[in-house]
Design an enzyme around this catalytic site. Structure first.
Site, short mmCIF file in Angstrom:
data_model
loop_
_atom_site.label_atom_id
_atom_site.label_comp_id
_atom_site.label_asym_id
_atom_site.label_seq_id
_atom_site.Cartn_x
_atom_site.Cartn_y
_atom_site.Cartn_z
N HIS A 52 27.43 19.57 17.75
CA HIS A 52 26.86 18.90 18.72
C HIS A 52 25.24 18.94 18.63
CE1 HIS A 52 26.84 22.84 20.25
NE2 HIS A 52 25.65 22.73 21.02
N ASP A 53 24.55 19.76 18.05
CA ASP A 53 22.93 19.78 17.90
C ASP A 53 22.63 19.38 16.59
OD1 ASP A 53 22.25 19.70 20.70
OD2 ASP A 53 22.22 22.01 20.55
N LYS A 85 19.06 18.28 15.57
CA LYS A 85 18.07 19.03 15.83
C LYS A 85 17.18 19.11 14.52
CE LYS A 85 18.78 21.42 20.21
NZ LYS A 85 19.00 22.82 20.63
N HIS A 97 17.58 14.02 19.47
CA HIS A 97 18.59 14.60 18.63
C HIS A 97 19.71 14.10 18.85
CE1 HIS A 97 19.24 17.29 21.98
NE2 HIS A 97 20.55 17.64 21.31
N HIS A 127 26.61 14.61 24.65
CA HIS A 127 26.85 16.04 25.11
C HIS A 127 25.56 16.20 26.13
CE1 HIS A 127 24.22 17.28 21.92
NE2 HIS A 127 23.81 18.35 22.68
N HIS A 128 24.63 15.45 26.38
CA HIS A 128 23.80 15.56 27.44
C HIS A 128 23.63 14.27 28.46
CE1 HIS A 128 21.36 18.71 25.72
NE2 HIS A 128 21.43 18.19 24.53
N ASP A 155 28.23 23.84 26.74
CA ASP A 155 26.77 23.96 26.04
C ASP A 155 25.69 24.54 27.18
OD1 ASP A 155 24.90 24.03 24.14
OD2 ASP A 155 24.22 21.74 24.71
#
Length: 383
Positions: free
Chosen positions: A238-239, A242, A267, A293-294, A322
């Protein structure tokens, strides 16, 4: 006279060409859509048994790493394992040649021990090795006790079982390769996820916990085991975006400026761009999770400001998993929150940040979630 008439009554007939085709079509259709190795071995054994009218049929595979042969038996019995090269099946596999026996008790290679235990009488046996696409022997079919009046296996039986075996070898190889590819993908995804987290001084356990929470929520929402497992495997990515965010922004102890926050938000798009072109289902799922996811249920999230069910369910699940984990962990920019405060926030954000349905399942599954949290807790680094 009466006895022999009675006996002949219980004998079966060999299959007609029409029946044979029916059996082959029926089983190959089932085998073609089956993804689990154990289930394919059982289907293949049943197909072989019907094709040659045997009482039993077993499919053996080589486990080279342990120098053993193993088989899966139906009806919930676990695998049976024997040393490589032992017994008739071992002899056939080692030589690569079929073995026919009309009466097992007259052959020194047959081990009658299991018969003694079960009271079963093994008589006729046909063992046929099968090969993978590279022509290497990968296992063998073993049919036991022919049920026709002849009570012994014929050359025609061998041809039929060889046909089943050559199909089986190829099906099994593709399933084993498929499993290997999936396992490799999972390892790569977890490793890449940890790289993404490692850059922001977060722990590898964060990605593991979020993955586990996502799985619990997915099952609680009624997702199939297969799909929930896929989400769990995809979630560590998911990240991943980054990796492209500068350290000065990622590891800044204080509040980000508006400009820095805009940089940080990238990201999600970057992660999606990394993953979106893969044809693999697992990486497709990872691309969705990285991108969404954000996003927030009320449309106030980023990068696209999606709203409600326009956000993919994978994104809605991971969003909650998360946030729950991030709030409970200490970061360079904040201490860990107490559980009561986190639960209050999640309740308050039901229908705002989070999908109400996902929040409801979260509270229902809270005991399992807290169990994971304790089991996968971070070990504080020594200063």
């Amino acid at each position: 006279m009466h006895d022999s008439a009675h006996d002949s009554h219980s004998f079966k007939l060999d299959l007609s060409p029409e029946q044979m085709l029916k059996v082959i079509f029926e089983y190959t259709a089932k085998i073609a859509i089956e993804k689990k190795l154990e289930s394919v071995l059982i289907l293949m054994a049943n197909m072989g048994r019907e094709m040659v009218v045997a009482d039993r049929c077993t499919v053996w595979l080589i486990d080279a790493a342990h120098a053993e042969l193993f088989t899966v038996v139906a009806h919930g019995i676990k695998e049976i394992r024997i040393p490589y090269g032992s017994g008739l099946v071992g002899a056939a596999i080692s030589s690569g040649l079929p073995i026919f026996i009309d009466d097992a008790y007259e052959d020194a290679r047959h081990n009658p021990e299991s018969d003694k235990k079960t009271g079963y009488r093994t008589k006729s046996i046909m063992t046929i090795p099968f090969r993978n696409n590279q022509g290497e022997v990968m296992g063998a079919y073993q049919a036991i006790n022919k049920l026709t009046q002849a009570q012994t296996f014929s050359t025609q039986d061998m041809e039929y079982l060889t046909l089943a075996a050559s199909y089986s070898g190829k099906s099994l190889e593709s399933i084993m390769l498929h499993q290997e590819i999936i396992e490799t993908q999972k390892e790569i995804i977890l490793a890449m996820g940890k790289i993404g987290e490692g850059r922001s001084k977060e722990t590898g356990n964060h990605v593991k916990r979020v993955a586990q929470y996502s799985y619990i929520l997915a099952i609680g929402l009624g997702m199939s085991e297969w799909e929930a497992e896929m989400l769990r495997s995809a979630s560590p990515m998911h990240d991943i975006g980054k990796v492209a965010i500068p350290d000065s922004v990622l590891n800044k102890p204080g509040k980000l400026t508006e400009e820095e926050f805009e940089q940080m938000k990238q990201h999600a798009d970057i992660g999606y761009e990394f993953l979106r072109n893969s044809k693999r289902q697992l990486l497709q799922a990872a691309a969705i999770v990285a991108w969404q996811h954000h996003e927030k249920w009320d449309g106030s999230g980023y990068p696209r400001g999606l709203m409600g069910e326009d956000i993919h369910l994978y994104g809605r699940i991971t969003a909650l998993a998360d946030v729950f984990d991030a709030l409970g962990s200490s970061r360079v920019y904040k201490p860990a929150w107490k559980l009561d405060r986190i639960l209050e926030l999640i309740e308050a954000e039901r229908g705002r940040h989070f999908d109400p349905m996902v929040v409801d399942v979260f509270f229902k599954e809270l005991p399992s979630i807290l169990e994971v949290r304790d089991r996968e807790a971070d070990i504080p680094e020594m200063e």
